[in-house]
Design an enzyme around this catalytic site. Structure first.
Site, PDB file in Angstrom:
ATOM      1  NE  ARG A  91     -11.043   0.037  -0.241  1.00 50.26           N
ATOM      2  CZ  ARG A  91      -9.856  -0.324  -0.682  1.00 50.26           C
ATOM      3  NH1 ARG A  91      -9.754  -1.163  -1.704  1.00 50.26           N
ATOM      4  NH2 ARG A  91      -8.762   0.149  -0.130  1.00 50.26           N
ATOM      5  NE  ARG A 129      -1.649  -5.382  -2.148  1.00 50.50           N
ATOM      6  CZ  ARG A 129      -2.774  -4.665  -2.248  1.00 50.50           C
ATOM      7  NH1 ARG A 129      -3.953  -5.266  -2.174  1.00 50.50           N
ATOM      8  NH2 ARG A 129      -2.734  -3.382  -2.451  1.00 50.50           N
ATOM      9  CB  CYS A 139     -10.479   0.767  -8.580  1.00 49.03           C
ATOM     10  SG  CYS A 139     -10.933  -0.481  -7.382  1.00 49.03           S
ATOM     11  CD  GLU A 147     -10.521  -6.188  -2.712  1.00 47.80           C
ATOM     12  OE1 GLU A 147      -9.481  -5.635  -3.096  1.00 47.80           O
ATOM     13  OE2 GLU A 147     -11.171  -5.771  -1.739  1.00 47.80           O
ATOM     14  NE  ARG A 203      -5.989   1.729  -2.061  1.00 50.49           N
ATOM     15  CZ  ARG A 203      -5.607   1.892  -3.326  1.00 50.49           C
ATOM     16  NH1 ARG A 203      -5.460   3.096  -3.825  1.00 50.49           N
ATOM     17  NH2 ARG A 203      -5.365   0.852  -4.100  1.00 50.49           N
ATOM     18  CG  HIS A 239      -2.158  -0.925   0.754  1.00 56.95           C
ATOM     19  ND1 HIS A 239      -2.179  -2.267   1.045  1.00 56.95           N
ATOM     20  CD2 HIS A 239      -3.251  -0.679  -0.009  1.00 56.95           C
ATOM     21  CE1 HIS A 239      -3.268  -2.797   0.522  1.00 56.95           C
ATOM     22  NE2 HIS A 239      -3.937  -1.861  -0.121  1.00 56.95           N
ATOM     23  CG  ASN A 289      -3.757  -3.352  -6.537  1.00 55.30           C
ATOM     24  OD1 ASN A 289      -3.440  -3.326  -7.721  1.00 55.30           O
ATOM     25  ND2 ASN A 289      -4.093  -2.253  -5.874  1.00 55.30           N
ATOM     26  CG  ASP A 290      -6.149  -7.278  -2.123  1.00 56.88           C
ATOM     27  OD1 ASP A 290      -5.086  -7.699  -1.636  1.00 56.88           O
ATOM     28  OD2 ASP A 290      -6.740  -6.279  -1.686  1.00 56.88           O
TER      29      ASP A 290
HETATM   30  C1  PEP Z   1      -7.043  -3.772  -4.995  1.00 57.57           C
HETATM   31  O1  PEP Z   1      -6.879  -4.709  -4.218  1.00 57.57           O
HETATM   32  O2  PEP Z   1      -6.816  -3.822  -6.219  1.00 57.57           O
HETATM   33  C2  PEP Z   1      -7.520  -2.479  -4.483  1.00 57.57           C
HETATM   34  C3  PEP Z   1      -7.844  -1.489  -5.288  1.00 57.57           C
HETATM   35  O3  PEP Z   1      -7.543  -2.347  -3.135  1.00 57.57           O
HETATM   36  P1  PEP Z   1      -6.258  -2.087  -2.239  1.00 57.57           P
HETATM   37  O4  PEP Z   1      -5.074  -1.921  -3.134  1.00 57.57           O
HETATM   38  O5  PEP Z   1      -6.525  -0.876  -1.420  1.00 57.57           O
HETATM   39  O6  PEP Z   1      -6.195  -3.335  -1.431  1.00 57.57           O
HETATM   40 MG    MG Z   2      -7.735  -4.627  -2.242  1.00 61.78          MG
END
Ligand code: PEP
Ligand code: MG
Length: 753
Positions: free
Chosen positions: A505, A636, A673, A602, A469, A362, A625-626
C-alpha cells in the site's frame, strides 16, 4: 460572582497529590458558592462505600476517611440516582444521616451532585449552608459543571492514589483496571513505563541516593535551558514584537534570579531525582501564581510552567539511556507509538497497556501483529507509578491486573499455557489449505508492517501479503527514507515472499499515523489530510515511493500496488496516471513489469462507487477499520466512543456485502484487510459473503484457518443469513460466539482452550 471553573481545575492540576488537589477543590468551591461547607466523597472501588476525601468548613480533620455505606445517607441517594439533590432543609429528609457529636454544627441547605466518568460513578460533591434555602439554579448548574470537569481528573487520580497506597508486598486484593480489549492473549510480565517527552505531569517520583550527582545534572540542565533561551532571544529578537521579547527576558530573569533553582535543589536534597524535584518545585510556583488576585501575575503561572517544561526537556535529553527490557516486558504509557513497540526485542514483549487509544488505533494493530496481549483506553492507568511492577494483561477483556496475588498469577499462567497448547495444535494446520470441508477455497494473506513481521508471516504459511503498511518504516525513522532506502526495504519483502504476491500500500499517513518529521496539525485529522490525499498533493513523495517499489520488483514480478483512502474515482485515475508515469521512467532504464493496481475501499463514498472502482482497478480490498469508523461516525482512536465502534454493526456488514457483489459483477477480485479479517468470530460470514481473500496479522492466521476448515460453505451461508436478520451488533456478536462455542471452537473467543 462565581470563580471561573477553569481556574479551579488548573489549580487542582498543579497540586502535588490527590489529597492536595481535593483540598483545593473544596476550598475554592465553598468560596465560589459562598457556602459554609463543601465536601467531596469518592466511591471505594473495592466495597462501594463513599469515603470522605476532603472537606472544608463542616467537619474537623478527624473526620477524614469517614465512610458512608452504599445505602447510607443523602450521599447514597445522589450516587444511586446519579442526579443532583437540592434540599432546603437536609435534616428533615428521611435519609439524612446525623454525624455523631456534630449536631450543634448542623446545616440546612444542601446540594450534592454525582461525579461520573465514562458511565461510572466516581464520587459525590456536596455543598451545605446554614440557612434554610434552596440553592439557586445557577449554583446548581455550577456544581454540576464542576462535577463533570473534575470527573476525568478523579478517574486518573483515583488509581494513582490506590496504587501508591498499595505496594506489591501488601497487595491483598487483586486490583484490576478496565480498558478496551485490543490484542488477544494473556501477557504476564514486568512493566516498563514510557513517558511522554517534556510533560511535567507525567514525571514519576523517584528517590535517589547520590544527591550531589543529581544536583550536578540539574545544574547542567538549567544552564542549557538558559543558553538556549538566550540564544533564541538574541537570534529572533529583532523580528519579535516587544511583548514576546519581554518573555525571553522574563524567562532569563526567572532562571537567573536563582530562586527556582534553589527550590529544586531543596527537593533533590530531600531525595528526589532532578526531574521529580523540578516537577514539585514548578508546580508549587505555578500554584502560588495562580492564587494571586492580580490577573497579570496570574497569567505568569503559565510562563513558569512553560519554563519548567523546557528545563525538563533538557533533563530528559541528558537522561537518554538504553532501556534494559526485562525478559517479559509489559510496555505501558499514556500513548505508545509504533517506535516504542519496535524498540523492544520481539521475544521480550509480552503485552502492552496504554491510557489512550482504542482497539483499532494503529499501535493496537501493531501489537496484534506481534501477537501480544493488549489493553488500550485504560483511562486511569497510573503508568508513572507502575514501572517495574508485575502486571497481567488479559487481552480478551482488556483487563490490567496490578501486582497480582500468587493465586491469580497461577490462574493466568495456566490460561497462558493452554493458549500455547492451542497455538501449537493450530500449527498443524500450517500446510493445509484454507478450504471448507465441502471444497470452497479462500486465499489467506498476511498484513505486515513492522520489520519483525516478515519471518512470522512466512512461518504461519501465508499465501502472500495482503497488506504491507508502507508507512511503518517511515514512522520508525527521523526523516523520509530515501528512494534507494525504500527500494531496499521493499526488495527485501518482495524477495521474502516471491513467488507469492505482495500487495504494497502506498504511504498512508495522517489520522493517528503521524510522522515526527512531517507534522500535520488539524482539528479533525481522520477527516483531513490523509492517505492518497497527501500523495496526490505531494507527487514528489508519491512518485519516489512508486519508483522504489517498481525497481524493487524487477526480476520478481510479485508486486501489487494498492491505494489507501480513495474517496472518489478521480483520485484513483490521478494516482494511476502517476504510477504509469513512474513506470515509464523506470522502464526506460531497464525492463520493469507493470504491477496490478488496486484500491482500498475504506470510505463510505467508495462503497457507493465500488462498481465503477471495480471496473477500473485490478483488485479491491476493504479496509474495514476505517470503513467502520466512517460509516458509524466513530473515531477509531477515541476510547470514549469505543463502545459504539463495532465492525459487526449491520450497516457495516451491508456495506461489505455490497462491495463484494459489485466486484463480482465486474469479475474483479475482492479481499478484506482490516482487523475483521483476522477475527475468527467473523470468518464464516466473510467467506459466505464471497470474499476471495482475507488478510490478517500472522498471529490470527491459524485461528481463521481453523474456522474455515471447520464449517461447510453452506453452513456459513446459513450463518450469514441469520446474522443479517439482527438489528443490534451485540446480538450478532453473541450469536456468532455461540456458534463457535457450539462447534467446539470456544478457545478462539476467550483465554484458555
Ligand atoms: C483499514 O482501515 O482497515 C486498514 C487496513 O488500514 P489501516 O488500519 O492501516 O488504516
Ligand atoms: Mg485504513
Amino acid at each position: 460572582m462565581l470563580r471561573p471553573l477553569r481556574r479551579i481545575i488548573e489549580e487542582m492540576e498543579s497540586a502535588e497529590s490527590l489529597a492536595e488537589a481535593l483540598d483545593i477543590l473544596v476550598q475554592r468551591t465553598r468560596q465560589a458558592l459562598e457556602t459554609q461547607s463543601c465536601s467531596v466523597f469518592a466511591v471505594d472501588i473495592i466495597n462501594h462505600d463513599y469515603v470522605l476525601m476532603a472537606t472544608d468548613g463542616m467537619h474537623d480533620k478527624s473526620l477524614a476517611g469517614l465512610r458512608f455505606k452504599p445505602h447510607q445517607g443523602l450521599i447514597a441517594i445522589i450516587g444511586d440516582q446519579e442526579k443532583p439533590l437540592n434540599l432546603e432543609d437536609a435534616p428533615s429528609h428521611a435519609s439524612y444521616f446525623r454525624l455523631p457529636g456534630k449536631a450543634e454544627r448542623e446545616f440546612h441547605a444542601f446540594l450534592g451532585v454525582p461525579i461520573i466518568y465514562n458511565r461510572r460513578l466516581l464520587g459525590v460533591l456536596t455543598v451545605e449552608s446554614k440557612e434554610t434555602r434552596r440553592f439557586e439554579e445557577d449554583e446548581e448548574a455550577y456544581l454540576v459543571t464542576l462535577g463533570t470537569q473534575i470527573a476525568p481528573f478523579m478517574a486518573r487520580a483515583e488509581t494513582h492514589e490506590i496504587i501508591s497506597q498499595q505496594t506489591a508486598a501488601e497487595a491483598h486484593d487483586d486490583t484490576v483496571l478496565l480498558g478496551i480489549p485490543s490484542g488477544k492473549g494473556v501477557g504476564i510480565g514486568q512493566a516498563v513505563a514510557i513517558y511522554p517527552p517534556a510533560d511535567l505531569d507525567a514525571v514519576p517520583d523517584k528517590t535517589i541516593e547520590d544527591i550531589p550527582a543529581e544536583i550536578e545534572i540539574l545544574k547542567i540542565g538549567v544552564q542549557r535551558t538558559r543558553d538556549i533561551i538566550a540564544d533564541l532571544g538574541s537570534r529572533i529578537a529583532s523580528s519579535l514584537p516587544e511583548a514576546e521579547q519581554n518573555l525571553f527576558n522574563a524567562y532569563l530573569g526567572l532562571l537567573d534570579g536563582d530562586s527556582i533553582e534553589k527550590d529544586i535543589i531543596e527537593e533533590i536534597e530531600r531525595g528526589q531525582w532532578a526531574q521529580g524535584a523540578l516537577k514539585i518545585a514548578i508546580k508549587r510556583r505555578v500554584r502560588q501564581f495562580q492564587e494571586m488576585d492580580d490577573p497579570y501575575l496570574r497569567e505568569r503561572a503559565s510562563d513558569i510552567r512553560d519554563l519548567g517544561q523546557r528545563i525538563l526537556a533538557r533533563l530528559q535529553a541528558l537522561d537518554v539511556q538504553d532501556i534494559d527490557y526485562p525478559e517479559r516486558t509489559i510496555l505501558i504509557g499514556d500513548e505508545l507509538s509504533a517506535t516504542d513497540l519496535a524498540r523492544v526485542p520481539p521475544a521480550k514483549l509480552a503485552g502492552i497497556a496504554m491510557a489512550k487509544g482504542s482497539a483499532n488505533s494503529h499501535v493496537a494493530i501493531l501489537a496484534r501483529a506481534l501477537g501480544v496481549a493488549a489493553a488500550t483506553g485504560v483511562a486511569n492507568l497510573p503508568y508513572g507509578k507502575l514501572a517495574d511492577t508485575e502486571l497481567i494483561i488479559d487481552g480478551y477483556y482488556g483487563h490490567v491486573y496490578i501486582a497480582p496475588t500468587p493465586a491469580l498469577r497461577q490462574e493466568f499462567l495456566l490460561l497462558a499455557e493452554e493458549e500455547k497448547e492451542l497455538d501449537a495444535s493450530l500449527n498443524e494446520l500450517r500446510d493445509l489449505p484454507a478450504e471448507t470441508p465441502d471444497g470452497h477455497r479462500v486465499s489467506l494473506f498476511v498484513n505486515i508492517g513492522l520489520d519483525a513481521d516478515a519471518s512470522a508471516a512466512l512461518a504461519v504459511g501465508s499465501e502472500g501479503v495482503g497488506l504491507f503498511r508502507s508507512e511503518v518504516p517511515f514512522m520508525t525513522r527521523d526523516q523520509f527514507p530515501s528512494e534507494e532506502e525504500q527500494r531496499v526495504i521493499y526488495r527485501q519483502i518482495l524477495t521474502t515472499f516471491a513467488p507469492r504476491p505482495a500487495i504494497m500500500r502506498t504511504l498512508d499517513v495522517g489520522g493517528d499515523k503521524a510522522l515526527p518529521y512531517f507534522p500535520i496539525e488539524e482539528d479533525n485529522s481522520f477527516l483531513g489530510w490523509r492517505g492518497i490525499r497527501i500523495s496526490l498533493d505531494q507527487p514528489d513523495l508519491f512518485l519516489a515511493q512508486v519508483r522504489a517499489m517498481l525497481r524493487a520488483n524487477r526480476g520478481l514480478d510479485n508486486l501489487k500496488i494498492m491505494l489507501p483512502m480513495i474517496s472518489n474515482v478521480h483520485e484513483f485515475d490521478e494516482a494511476k496516471a502517476l504510477i504509469l508515469e513512474a513506470h515509464r521512467e523506470v522502464n526506460t532504464e531497464e525492463f520493469t513489469p507493470l504491477p496490478d493496481i488496486g484500491t482500498m475501499i475504506e470510505v463510505p463514498s467508495a462503497v457507493y462507487l465500488s462498481r465503477t472502482l471495480a471496473r477500473k482497478a485490478d483488485f479491491l480490498s476493504i479496509g474495514s477499520n476505517d470503513l467502520t469508523q466512517y460509516i458509524l461516525a466513530v473515531d477509531r482512536n477515541n476510547p470514549r466512543v469505543s463502545g459504539i465502534y463495532d465492525s459487526l454493526h449491520p450497516a457495516v456488514l451491508h456495506a461489505l456485502h455490497q462491495v463484494v457483489r459489485a466486484a463480482r459483477l465486474e469479475g474483479t477480485p475482492v479481499g478484506i484487510c482490516g482487523e475483521m479479517a483476522g477475527d475468527p468470530i467473523v470468518t464464516a460470514i466473510l467467506v459466505a459473503m464471497g470474499f476471495d481473500s482475507l488478510s490478517s496479522s500472522p498471529a490470527n492466521f491459524a485461528r481463521v484457518k481453523w474456522v474455515i476448515r471447520r464449517f461447510a460453505y453452506h453452513q456459513m451461508r446459513n450463518i450469514l443469513k441469520e446474522v443479517m436478520k439482527f438489528e443490534d451488533p451485540a446480538d450478532i456478536r453473541s450469536y456468532l460466539e455461540e456458534t463457535l462455542e457450539y462447534a467446539g471452537l470456544g478457545g478462539l473467543i476467550r483465554a484458555g482452550r
